[in-house]
Design a protein around this motif. Structure first.
Motif, short mmCIF file in Angstrom:
data_model
loop_
_atom_site.label_atom_id
_atom_site.label_comp_id
_atom_site.label_asym_id
_atom_site.label_seq_id
_atom_site.Cartn_x
_atom_site.Cartn_y
_atom_site.Cartn_z
N ASP A 51 -4.85 -2.70 -5.20
CA ASP A 51 -3.93 -2.91 -4.07
C ASP A 51 -4.55 -4.00 -3.19
O ASP A 51 -5.62 -3.81 -2.62
N THR A 52 -3.86 -5.12 -3.08
CA THR A 52 -4.48 -6.27 -2.41
C THR A 52 -3.85 -6.52 -1.05
O THR A 52 -2.75 -6.06 -0.77
N ASP B 187 -5.79 2.17 2.17
CA ASP B 187 -6.42 1.53 3.32
C ASP B 187 -7.50 2.46 3.86
O ASP B 187 -7.32 3.14 4.86
N THR C 232 -4.17 -4.02 5.23
CA THR C 232 -5.17 -4.01 4.17
C THR C 232 -6.04 -5.24 4.33
O THR C 232 -5.53 -6.34 4.57
N SER D 236 0.83 -1.20 0.00
CA SER D 236 0.00 0.00 0.00
C SER D 236 0.86 1.25 0.00
O SER D 236 0.54 2.25 -0.64
#
Ligand SMILES: Nc1nc2c(ncn2[C@@H]2O[C@H](COP(=O)(O)OP(=O)(O)OP(=O)(O)O)[C@@H](O)[C@H]2O)c(=O)[nH]1
Ligand SMILES: [Mg+2]
Lengths: 304, 418
Positions: free
Chosen positions: B87-88, B57, B68, B17
């Motif tokens: 964004d995982t 986030d 996250t 992130s």
């Protein structure tokens, strides 16, 4: 012809993705409906839906959650657009919910009907037994929205549960629900504000004139220009003046701020939007600025 | 160049992130009010610096826990290209959200903390990336600022990953040393690592060639929706709407329709904007055919000399995503494949992958949450599919638990037969 020629522009890619979603929903759900506000995103949505089913008419009705605090220009515009499309319009009224005693009008200078619409919307969904509702929300708008699926599952109470969203893989959407539940569908999830404007320009989509710069009687509140209207109570210090403004988003007159602008054409709007340093909601939505997580909180209650 | 979709992957806290935040910040894609808001939140949370990870986030729970939880989608553009970022999460509990975010990606960024090297979760994500056949991978060896921007340390992580990747299929693999926190090698080449001769991450993303990633050979058009206006002017109109998922269709092409096996000719390819002479993926169009054939949603239009496999038996890799239910032989589930919904019974579970070693553990009893294994499925109706390696669209499916309607698995077709 070389194989590399088979590439779509970014707008064509986004358009194709959205059309795919519209068709998927029309094929799999029994009672879908499109939520329409008269703003630019919902106009793009209507345009995409027309494309998806052409030459047939839209296989679902349109619903407007009427807060009673609309810009009159937008209401008029709404009726013209729907008539031209030959679509079926349903109006769910917040005033009616108030009159029926389902919600209580807020009071004070900052009173807004923003939160009240949740009840009106959920009641309409129940009344019409809608199982899928198209919304024009985009992920670039707000941080809670940036987390939301294209098919956003809502339970019996219309609530979004951000901590337990269904996995969404490839473009295989899971539309299975039980009675009383529904899915909010966001076909333009991946579009940005600039994409929307570029598309409006390319497709020559007609938009309400309040998106273009015009003179209006406004007053300043929380760093925003609010239109002087019967729906807001001004305090003594809030003096009305005439300014050249335009609207970057369209919501209620009571909580949608205008921005100083000279943009009189779509070209100029695109220039302005490309150069801006402030997000559209940050600049124009009093309802979003109240707290860091206000959008997430409202979505959990069933907001758009 | 068109759109590039990329996703982040890698272990929890390795800086995914932060990297996305840095990329957005350094490309001036962050708005002032967003920045003000994350600055205020950073101060409130007691950070010494503005925590750029807060840009993605955005959920209350994510901020409380500092991790996250679900995919955040972010968008930015440079004069060269438009980007969609997913964004995982790195946390093992949320692996299914990592799969959600990367399933459609052209490229995955795998972050590795340069101090620690690969973890089990890095291996899991690397394996998933190769299972999903993401054509391009960039391994970002991150937090170089904490290891004196040391070339040897970078080389060691690179070697470790390469060794692991030998067992995987990653067609295009690149390594970049970086500091997401300070921006080294993110948007521009870092003066702190003169020894690194490659491009910055942004430059790499801008230049990446993706046109050849698509299958332009096997013409596939799953019928999604039948358009029948039944109004005056278009009274007899019948068009097959759908998205081209492989190859090219041209007006006049001879086509074959499955399951009927009947043939016809493309009479026209239509859209709201007028007719087109050819259609290719991912165009969403309406196809009209000559003759009067009964075609409905779930049918597949292809070419007579190039058809997908048609079978009720599929061999697949299953990525199990339910914490409530285990995947086991004999189980019945709903399946969604292409535009077809059907039911399956799990005929056999051959093996489970050990993500630490990539070894196959033969004949397991079941697959639990986040486990991956190979299974044969029997469907109630034939599916028209290609192997995933040939076509990501016709080679993928999801499984749905009929009791809860939850999406419980991502499936990748590796063959047909029992
Ligand atoms: N010194 C240093 N710290 C970094 C760097 N990149 C990230 N960090 C820090 O590492 C911590 C975790 O960063 P995140 O970006 O939240 O990690 P993540 O990979 O997104 O974590 P999950 O999404 O929860 O898996 C934060 O405290 C960051 O400030 C870096 O390049 N150098
Ligand atoms: Mg993260």
């Amino acid at each position: 012809m070389s194989i590399t020629a088979y590439e779509l522009s970014h707008l064509d890619t986004l358009e194709a993705e959205s059309i795919h979603i519209f068709r998927e929903v029309a094929a799999e759900f029994e009672r879908p409906c499109l939520m329409f506000s008269g703003g630019k995103d919902s106009l793009v949505m209507l345009h995409l839906a027309s494309k998806a089913f052409w030459p047939a008419r839209l296989p679902f009705p349109i619903i407007h959650i009427d807060t009673g605090h609309n810009f009159p220009e937008v209401l008029e515009f709404r009726d013209q657009v729907i008539e031209k499309l030959g679509a079926r319009l349903l109006v769910a009224s917040v005033q009616q919910s108030i009159d029926d005693g389902k919600v209580v009008e807020e009071t004070g200078p900052r009173a807004s009907r923003n939160r009240l619409q949740i009840t009106t919307l959920l009641d309409a969904i129940e009344e019409h037994r809608f199982d899928a509702l198209f919304g024009g929300a985009r992920r670039d708008e707000e941080k809670a929205r940036s987390k939301e699926r294209v098919y956003s599952f809502r339970d019996n109470f219309g609530q979004w549960n951000p901590k337990n969203q269904r996995p969404e893989l490839w473009n295989l959407y899971n539309g299975r629900i039980n009675q009383g539940e529904h899915i909010r569908i966001f076909p333009i999830s991946n579009w940005t504000e600039v994409d929307v404007w570029q598309y409006i320009r390319r497709e020559k989509i007609v938009i309400p004139n309040i998106y273009f710069a015009h003179n209006r009687q406004v007053f300043s509140r929380d760093g925003m220009w609010l239109a002087d209207s019967e729906y807001v109570t001004r305090t003594e210090d809030e003096k009305v003046l005439t300014r050249k403004i335009r609207y970057r988003t369209i919501g209620d007159m009571s909580c949608t701020g205008a921005v100083d602008s000279d943009a009189e054409t779509i070209e100029q709007i695109i220039e302005e939007v490309s150069a801006t340093r402030i997000t559209e909601r940050g600049e124009t939505r009093a309802d979003d600025i109240t707290s860091e997580t206000s959008m997430e909180d409202r979505k959990k209650e069933g907001y758009f | 160049m068109g759109l590039l979709r990329f996703a982040t992957a890698g272990s929890v806290d390795d800086g995914k992130s932060t990297l996305i935040g840095r990329l957005l910040y350094d490309t001036k894609s962050i708005f002032q009010d967003q920045l003000d808001s994350i600055e205020a939140t950073s101060i409130q949370m007691g950070n010494d610096y503005t925590n750029l990870a807060l840009l993605t986030d955005g959920l209350r729970a994510e901020r409380e826990q500092g991790i996250t939880i679900d995919v955040a989608y972010r968008y930015f553009a440079t004069p060269k290209r438009k980007f969609i970022i997913a964004d995982t999460p790195g946390h093992v509990q949320y692996t299914r959200n990592m799969v959600t975010g990367s399933s459609r990606a052209d490229l995955v960024l795998i972050l590795i903390d340069g101090r620690h090297g690969m973890t089990e979760q890095t291996r899991r994500h690397a394996f998933l990336t190769s299972l999903l056949r993401i054509p391009h991978v960039v391994v970002c060896v991150n937090k170089m600022d904490l290891i004196d921007y040391d070339e040897q340390a970078f080389e060691a992580v690179k070697k470790e990953f390469q060794n692991f990747a030998m067992k995987l299929e990653i067609p295009d693999l690149t390594f970049i040393p970086m500091s997401a926190l300070h921006g080294d090698n993110v948007v521009s080449r870092s003066p702190n690592m003169e020894w690194y001769q490659g491009s910055s991450l942004l430059h790499h993303l801008e230049q990446l060639h993706t046109a050849s990633d698509r299958n332009h050979i096997d013409a596939r058009f799953p019928v999604q929706y039948v358009i029948r206006p039944q109004s005056g002017e278009y009274h007899d109109y019948r068009g097959y709407a759908g998205t081209v998922v492989g190859g090219v269709f041209k007006v006049g092409d001879e086509v074959l329709i499955l399951p009927s096996g009947l043939t016809s000719t493309v009479a026209s390819l239509e859209s709201f904007d007028g007719p087109v002479s050819e259609a290719f993926g991912p165009m969403a169009i309406t196809m009209r055919l000559t003759g009067d054939i009964d075609i409905s949603r779930g049918d597949m239009i292809c070419r007579p000399n190039n058809r997908p496999q048609s079978s009720r038996y599929v061999q697949s890799m299953i990525c199990w995503m339910s914490e409530k239910l285990e995947f086991e032989p004999g189980m019945k589930l709903a399946i969604k494949h292409s535009t077809k919904s059907s039911r399956v019974i799990v005929a056999d579970l051959q093996y489970r992958i050990n993500l630490e070693t990539l070894h196959r553990e033969m004949n397991p009893d079941s697959l639990a949450l986040n486990e991956i294994g190979r299974a044969s499925l029997q469907t109630t109706e034939p599916l028209f599919f290609d192997e995933y390696r040939r076509n990501r669209n016709t080679g993928s499916f999801i499984l749905i638990d009929e009791a809860t309607n939850a999406t419980v698995a991502a499936g990748i077709i590796v063959g047909s037969g029992v």
